[in-house]
Enzyme design. Structure first.
Site, PDB file in Angstrom:
ATOM      1  N   ARG A 259      10.231  62.480  23.429  1.00 18.33           N
ATOM      2  CA  ARG A 259      11.205  63.570  24.061  1.00 18.33           C
ATOM      3  C   ARG A 259      11.484  63.555  25.282  1.00 18.33           C
ATOM      4  O   ARG A 259      10.477  63.935  26.311  1.00 18.33           O
ATOM      5  CB  ARG A 259      10.728  65.188  23.698  1.00 18.33           C
ATOM      6  CG  ARG A 259      11.560  66.163  23.898  1.00 18.33           C
ATOM      7  CD  ARG A 259      10.847  67.523  23.546  1.00 18.33           C
ATOM      8  NE  ARG A 259      11.715  68.624  24.113  1.00 18.33           N
ATOM      9  CZ  ARG A 259      12.707  69.553  23.519  1.00 18.33           C
ATOM     10  NH1 ARG A 259      13.148  68.829  22.367  1.00 18.33           N
ATOM     11  NH2 ARG A 259      13.229  70.391  24.125  1.00 18.33           N
TER      12      ARG A 259
ATOM     13  N   HIS B 257      17.009  56.156   8.768  1.00 19.81           N
ATOM     14  CA  HIS B 257      17.214  55.125   9.817  1.00 19.81           C
ATOM     15  C   HIS B 257      16.453  53.837   9.510  1.00 19.81           C
ATOM     16  O   HIS B 257      15.940  53.196  10.558  1.00 19.81           O
ATOM     17  CB  HIS B 257      16.650  55.836  11.261  1.00 19.81           C
ATOM     18  CG  HIS B 257      17.727  56.755  11.740  1.00 19.81           C
ATOM     19  ND1 HIS B 257      17.341  57.763  12.815  1.00 19.81           N
ATOM     20  CD2 HIS B 257      18.623  57.222  11.596  1.00 19.81           C
ATOM     21  CE1 HIS B 257      18.159  58.366  12.977  1.00 19.81           C
ATOM     22  NE2 HIS B 257      19.105  58.140  12.219  1.00 19.81           N
TER      23      HIS B 257
ATOM     24  N   CYS C  18      20.768  35.317   7.343  1.00 17.11           N
ATOM     25  CA  CYS C  18      20.807  34.243   6.464  1.00 17.11           C
ATOM     26  C   CYS C  18      21.118  34.696   5.076  1.00 17.11           C
ATOM     27  O   CYS C  18      21.064  33.841   4.201  1.00 17.11           O
ATOM     28  CB  CYS C  18      19.378  33.508   6.803  1.00 17.11           C
ATOM     29  SG  CYS C  18      18.006  34.424   5.827  1.00 17.11           S
TER      30      CYS C  18
END
Length: 257
Positions: free
Chosen positions: A17, A109, A121
């Site tokens: 934070r 996320h 790849c």
């Protein structure tokens, strides 16, 4: 259940934070003048991979060592009584470590416990279970060898959506998010009431708050647990100002009374 960074604080995890909070957790970065947002940038994996893996390698080991706090046990107990899914922006894997099945957790996320190839790849994201990164505690830089792609040998990176990240491979997270959305729609179609418990989700990155408010819009059954920002501004729900572990434990006691 919806959880942000504040969910892990009672387990001893930093919530990053503001720069001061981040620098207290990582003093070497104060000396370098680097903030969390600057380090959590995928450009470092190309420009300075030792710096990038110093940051993420330390976090990977920290999350592996961390035991979920008592609040996770409360949530796990509720999940055994009622159909439950988790939506979280946290990349620490604490819900799975607390016993939640991987298929019941949507990590919007990504996860630090999963890797992807920086060369794209074609290899799908893979588990980081066998990865060990040695980090110099003075410089916070990783020492070679750095994690590499098993298929092509190129540098690997965590399968996390970073700031300004155009290279994140969402192959693992997208199915989680689609399953989560389908579950919510099925409940709504069947007219099954939904209660949303949101924990430790702030307004700086409001992804989790928005999901919680959207999911609870029809029922108005939103319980927001947040030490600093507990307000429910749209008026449909209740806000509880407190830390995750103590507040969840107290709620559980009330439910058992």
């Amino acid at each position: 259940m919806c959880a942000g960074a504040g969910m892990g604080v009672d387990s001893g995890l930093p919530d990053f934070r503001g720069p001061e909070g981040f620098w207290r957790a990582y003093p070497p970065y104060r000396a370098l003048g680097l903030r969390f947002e600057e380090l959590a940038d995928p450009v470092h994996f190309a420009d300075d991979p030792e710096l990038a893996w110093g940051f993420y390698g330390h976090r990977l080991e920290l999350y592996r060592r961390t035991e979920p706090h008592a609040g996770f046990a409360v949530l796990s107990g509720w999940a055994k009584r009622w159909p439950t899914r988790v939506f979280t922006s946290n990349v620490d894997g604490q819900f799975q470590r607390a016993g939640f099945a991987d298929e019941s957790v949507a990590e919007c996320h990504g996860s630090i416990h999963v890797l992807q190839c920086t060369a794209h790849c074609g290899r799908p994201p893979w588990p980081a279970d066998d990865v060990a990164v040695v980090v110099d505690p003075e410089t916070m830089r990783a020492r070679p060898p750095l994690p590499s792609c098993p298929s092509c040998g190129s540098l690997a990176r965590p399968n996390i959506l970073m700031f300004g990240d155009a290279d994140w491979v969402p192959d693992r997270s997208l199915p989680q998010l689609r399953a989560h959305t389908s579950w919510r729609r099925e409940l709504r179609a069947a007219d099954v009431p939904l209660t949303v418990v949101e924990i430790g989700a702030g307004t700086a990155v409001p992804t989790v708050r928005r999901e919680a408010e959207l999911a609870s819009a029809a029922s108005g059954a939103l319980v927001r647990i947040n030490l600093r920002e507990p307000e429910v501004r749209h008026g449909r729900g209740v806000g509880l100002a407190g830390p995750a572990a103590a507040t969840l434990t107290e709620l559980a006691a009330h439910l058992m009374a």
